[in-house]
Design a protein around this motif. Structure first.
Motif, PDB file in Angstrom:
ATOM      1  N   VAL A  41      12.112  -7.152  -3.789  1.00 38.89           N
ATOM      2  CA  VAL A  41      13.389  -7.837  -4.016  1.00 38.89           C
ATOM      3  C   VAL A  41      14.574  -6.999  -3.534  1.00 38.89           C
ATOM      4  O   VAL A  41      15.656  -7.524  -3.321  1.00 38.89           O
ATOM      5  CB  VAL A  41      13.575  -8.250  -5.488  1.00 38.89           C
ATOM      6  CG1 VAL A  41      12.598  -9.338  -5.867  1.00 38.89           C
ATOM      7  CG2 VAL A  41      13.458  -7.068  -6.419  1.00 38.89           C
ATOM      8  N   SER A  42      14.363  -5.698  -3.301  1.00 35.70           N
ATOM      9  CA  SER A  42      15.424  -4.868  -2.726  1.00 35.70           C
ATOM     10  C   SER A  42      15.434  -4.928  -1.204  1.00 35.70           C
ATOM     11  O   SER A  42      16.298  -4.352  -0.555  1.00 35.70           O
ATOM     12  CB  SER A  42      15.287  -3.416  -3.203  1.00 35.70           C
ATOM     13  OG  SER A  42      14.071  -2.867  -2.728  1.00 35.70           O
ATOM     14  N   GLY A  43      14.438  -5.643  -0.620  1.00 37.38           N
ATOM     15  CA  GLY A  43      14.401  -5.825   0.824  1.00 37.38           C
ATOM     16  C   GLY A  43      13.484  -4.891   1.577  1.00 37.38           C
ATOM     17  O   GLY A  43      13.308  -5.026   2.780  1.00 37.38           O
ATOM     18  N   ASP A  44      12.865  -3.923   0.883  1.00 34.38           N
ATOM     19  CA  ASP A  44      11.943  -2.996   1.536  1.00 34.38           C
ATOM     20  C   ASP A  44      10.607  -3.675   1.806  1.00 34.38           C
ATOM     21  O   ASP A  44      10.150  -4.494   1.005  1.00 34.38           O
ATOM     22  CB  ASP A  44      11.693  -1.771   0.652  1.00 34.38           C
ATOM     23  CG  ASP A  44      12.946  -0.956   0.409  1.00 34.38           C
ATOM     24  OD1 ASP A  44      13.789  -0.873   1.331  1.00 34.38           O
ATOM     25  OD2 ASP A  44      13.090  -0.418  -0.708  1.00 34.38           O
ATOM     26  N   LEU A  45       9.954  -3.331   2.908  1.00 30.80           N
ATOM     27  CA  LEU A  45       8.617  -3.815   3.207  1.00 30.80           C
ATOM     28  C   LEU A  45       7.627  -2.729   2.817  1.00 30.80           C
ATOM     29  O   LEU A  45       7.734  -1.595   3.288  1.00 30.80           O
ATOM     30  CB  LEU A  45       8.460  -4.160   4.689  1.00 30.80           C
ATOM     31  CG  LEU A  45       7.106  -4.737   5.075  1.00 30.80           C
ATOM     32  CD1 LEU A  45       6.901  -6.101   4.422  1.00 30.80           C
ATOM     33  CD2 LEU A  45       6.973  -4.845   6.579  1.00 30.80           C
ATOM     34  N   ILE A  46       6.682  -3.073   1.940  1.00 26.98           N
ATOM     35  CA  ILE A  46       5.681  -2.109   1.508  1.00 26.98           C
ATOM     36  C   ILE A  46       4.299  -2.592   1.933  1.00 26.98           C
ATOM     37  O   ILE A  46       4.040  -3.791   1.994  1.00 26.98           O
ATOM     38  CB  ILE A  46       5.729  -1.847  -0.013  1.00 26.98           C
ATOM     39  CG1 ILE A  46       5.495  -3.137  -0.811  1.00 26.98           C
ATOM     40  CG2 ILE A  46       7.046  -1.197  -0.402  1.00 26.98           C
ATOM     41  CD1 ILE A  46       5.354  -2.908  -2.304  1.00 26.98           C
ATOM     42  N   THR A  47       3.448  -1.644   2.263  1.00 27.26           N
ATOM     43  CA  THR A  47       2.080  -1.940   2.658  1.00 27.26           C
ATOM     44  C   THR A  47       1.161  -0.917   2.016  1.00 27.26           C
ATOM     45  O   THR A  47       1.595   0.159   1.609  1.00 27.26           O
ATOM     46  CB  THR A  47       1.902  -1.887   4.190  1.00 27.26           C
ATOM     47  OG1 THR A  47       2.226  -0.576   4.646  1.00 27.26           O
ATOM     48  CG2 THR A  47       2.776  -2.903   4.892  1.00 27.26           C
ATOM     49  N   GLY A  48      -0.103  -1.258   1.979  1.00 25.57           N
ATOM     50  CA  GLY A  48      -1.105  -0.337   1.463  1.00 25.57           C
ATOM     51  C   GLY A  48      -1.308  -0.485  -0.026  1.00 25.57           C
ATOM     52  O   GLY A  48      -0.385  -0.843  -0.767  1.00 25.57           O
ATOM     53  N   PRO A  49      -2.521  -0.219  -0.460  1.00 27.33           N
ATOM     54  CA  PRO A  49      -2.866  -0.405  -1.871  1.00 27.33           C
ATOM     55  C   PRO A  49      -2.013   0.420  -2.834  1.00 27.33           C
ATOM     56  O   PRO A  49      -1.638  -0.065  -3.897  1.00 27.33           O
ATOM     57  CB  PRO A  49      -4.330   0.023  -1.953  1.00 27.33           C
ATOM     58  CG  PRO A  49      -4.835   0.073  -0.559  1.00 27.33           C
ATOM     59  CD  PRO A  49      -3.662   0.216   0.344  1.00 27.33           C
ATOM     60  N   GLY A  50      -1.695   1.651  -2.462  1.00 27.16           N
ATOM     61  CA  GLY A  50      -0.898   2.501  -3.358  1.00 27.16           C
ATOM     62  C   GLY A  50       0.504   1.981  -3.570  1.00 27.16           C
ATOM     63  O   GLY A  50       1.001   1.943  -4.703  1.00 27.16           O
ATOM     64  N   ALA A  51       1.153   1.563  -2.499  1.00 25.30           N
ATOM     65  CA  ALA A  51       2.521   1.044  -2.606  1.00 25.30           C
ATOM     66  C   ALA A  51       2.542  -0.282  -3.353  1.00 25.30           C
ATOM     67  O   ALA A  51       3.443  -0.529  -4.174  1.00 25.30           O
ATOM     68  CB  ALA A  51       3.129   0.888  -1.215  1.00 25.30           C
ATOM     69  N   LEU A  52       1.565  -1.135  -3.083  1.00 22.27           N
ATOM     70  CA  LEU A  52       1.494  -2.413  -3.799  1.00 22.27           C
ATOM     71  C   LEU A  52       1.240  -2.175  -5.291  1.00 22.27           C
ATOM     72  O   LEU A  52       1.873  -2.815  -6.139  1.00 22.27           O
ATOM     73  CB  LEU A  52       0.413  -3.306  -3.196  1.00 22.27           C
ATOM     74  CG  LEU A  52       0.703  -3.822  -1.782  1.00 22.27           C
ATOM     75  CD1 LEU A  52      -0.541  -4.477  -1.188  1.00 22.27           C
ATOM     76  CD2 LEU A  52       1.875  -4.781  -1.780  1.00 22.27           C
ATOM     77  N   ARG A  53       0.338  -1.261  -5.606  1.00 22.25           N
ATOM     78  CA  ARG A  53       0.066  -0.944  -7.015  1.00 22.25           C
ATOM     79  C   ARG A  53       1.322  -0.418  -7.705  1.00 22.25           C
ATOM     80  O   ARG A  53       1.638  -0.814  -8.831  1.00 22.25           O
ATOM     81  CB  ARG A  53      -1.069   0.071  -7.142  1.00 22.25           C
ATOM     82  CG  ARG A  53      -1.376   0.442  -8.604  1.00 22.25           C
ATOM     83  CD  ARG A  53      -2.598   1.328  -8.735  1.00 22.25           C
ATOM     84  NE  ARG A  53      -3.807   0.605  -8.414  1.00 22.25           N
ATOM     85  CZ  ARG A  53      -4.423  -0.252  -9.232  1.00 22.25           C
ATOM     86  NH1 ARG A  53      -3.930  -0.496 -10.433  1.00 22.25           N
ATOM     87  NH2 ARG A  53      -5.536  -0.854  -8.854  1.00 22.25           N
TER      88      ARG A  53
END
Length: 128
Positions: A41-53
């Motif tokens: 919701v802050s606009g950052d794109l996250i990928t990978g299991p660690g970041a999603l967790r």
């Protein structure tokens, strides 16, 4: 962790809401396809299991309470566009309870080996 298989992409927002509201981070993460990404919701794109967790865990820790209302599910070629209106009640770091709203534009894909659907890309900011 949930072993529920989603066979209709329109059920993904429902399953996401149920798992998040139950505080079940593993069940939420099970709804993501390998290699999935999420725009926060802050606009950052996250990928990978660690970041999603970390993102989902933070929402659970802030006592997030999600309400999804499905607007459209468009399916073609093993891909689905899921447009969903949402409200997220959440505690701010200052302890205030807020309830932002928005509309998602999420992409799901079907696993050809078993027909299950999982999120490939979550974008809670929709077209913003």
């Amino acid at each position: 962790m949930s072993t529920f298989v989603i066979t209709d992409p329109a059920q993904l927002p429902v399953a996401f809401e149920d798992a998040l509201n139950a505080g079940d981070v593993d069940a939420v993460l099970a709804l993501f396809a390998p290699g999935a990404a999420m725009r926060t919701v802050s606009g950052d794109l996250i990928t990978g299991p660690g970041a999603l967790r970390a993102e989902i865990s933070g929402t659970v820790a802030a006592r997030g309470r999600l309400t999804n209302v499905q607007r459209h599910t468009l399916v073609g070629a093993g891909t689905a566009l899921l447009v969903t209106d949402w409200t997220m009640e959440i505690d701010t770091p200052a302890g205030e309870r807020v309830a932002p709203t928005g509309t998602t534009a999420n992409i799901a894909r079907q696993d050809p080996s078993d027909g299950s659907w999982r999120f490939a890309l979550l974008n809670p900011l929709g077209t913003a």
